[in-house]
Design a protein around this motif. Structure first.
Motif, PDB file in Angstrom:
ATOM      1  N   LEU A   1       1.075  -1.659  -0.576  1.00 62.14           N
ATOM      2  CA  LEU A   1      -0.628  -0.130  -0.144  1.00 62.14           C
ATOM      3  C   LEU A   1       1.047   1.477  -0.207  1.00 62.14           C
ATOM      4  O   LEU A   1       1.942   1.205   0.598  1.00 62.14           O
TER       5      LEU A   1
ATOM      6  N   LEU B   1      -6.225  -9.316   4.735  1.00 60.66           N
ATOM      7  CA  LEU B   1      -6.826  -7.677   4.427  1.00 60.66           C
ATOM      8  C   LEU B   1      -7.257  -7.896   3.136  1.00 60.66           C
ATOM      9  O   LEU B   1      -8.326  -7.164   2.808  1.00 60.66           O
ATOM     10  N   TYR B   2      -7.526  -8.761   2.848  1.00 58.40           N
ATOM     11  CA  TYR B   2      -7.509  -8.934   0.671  1.00 58.40           C
ATOM     12  C   TYR B   2      -8.861  -9.967   1.412  1.00 58.40           C
ATOM     13  O   TYR B   2      -9.486  -9.485   0.876  1.00 58.40           O
TER      14      TYR B   2
ATOM     15  N   ALA C   1      -6.881  -0.433   0.451  1.00 61.54           N
ATOM     16  CA  ALA C   1      -6.982  -1.760   0.010  1.00 61.54           C
ATOM     17  C   ALA C   1      -7.997  -2.057  -0.733  1.00 61.54           C
ATOM     18  O   ALA C   1      -7.566  -2.624  -1.322  1.00 61.54           O
TER      19      ALA C   1
ATOM     20  N   LEU D   1      -1.875  -7.077  -3.336  1.00 69.02           N
ATOM     21  CA  LEU D   1      -2.810  -7.514  -1.770  1.00 69.02           C
ATOM     22  C   LEU D   1      -3.160  -9.092  -1.509  1.00 69.02           C
ATOM     23  O   LEU D   1      -2.163  -8.943  -0.574  1.00 69.02           O
TER      24      LEU D   1
ATOM     25  N   TYR E   1      -7.960  -4.085  -4.278  1.00 70.79           N
ATOM     26  CA  TYR E   1      -8.289  -5.004  -4.618  1.00 70.79           C
ATOM     27  C   TYR E   1      -9.423  -4.896  -6.064  1.00 70.79           C
ATOM     28  O   TYR E   1      -9.743  -6.073  -6.814  1.00 70.79           O
TER      29      TYR E   1
END
Length: 79
Positions: free
Chosen positions: A2, A47-48, A17, A40, A21
């Motif tokens: 990021l 987080l994905y 994020a 990611l 995505y």
């Protein structure tokens, strides 16, 4: 993964994020070259998965909010 902007606050982190995505890597893409869904998923799988779950939730709007689940809105010109 990021951009540095993601460290500003939680909202920016989440926004970056989500952008990652939704971004597809391409051979000729220099915009966000290291902020796309493949990276990611590789670099932050939790987080994905979180963003993935959010993106798969049913959409809510004024006529399909939680209180209206399973009901059809009345036609606008019904009397």
């Amino acid at each position: 993964m990021l951009p540095p902007r993601a460290t500003d606050n939680a909202r920016e982190y989440f926004a970056e994020a989500v952008e990652a995505y939704l971004t597809n890597p391409t051979d000729h893409d220099t915009y966000k070259a290291d902020n796309h869904h493949v990276l990611l998923k590789q670099r932050n799988p939790e987080l994905y998965e979180y963003v993935d779950r959010l993106m798969k939730l049913p959409a809510l709007n004024a006529t399909s909010g939680p209180e209206n689940q399973g009901t059809d809105p009345e036609p606008a010109n019904s009397q």
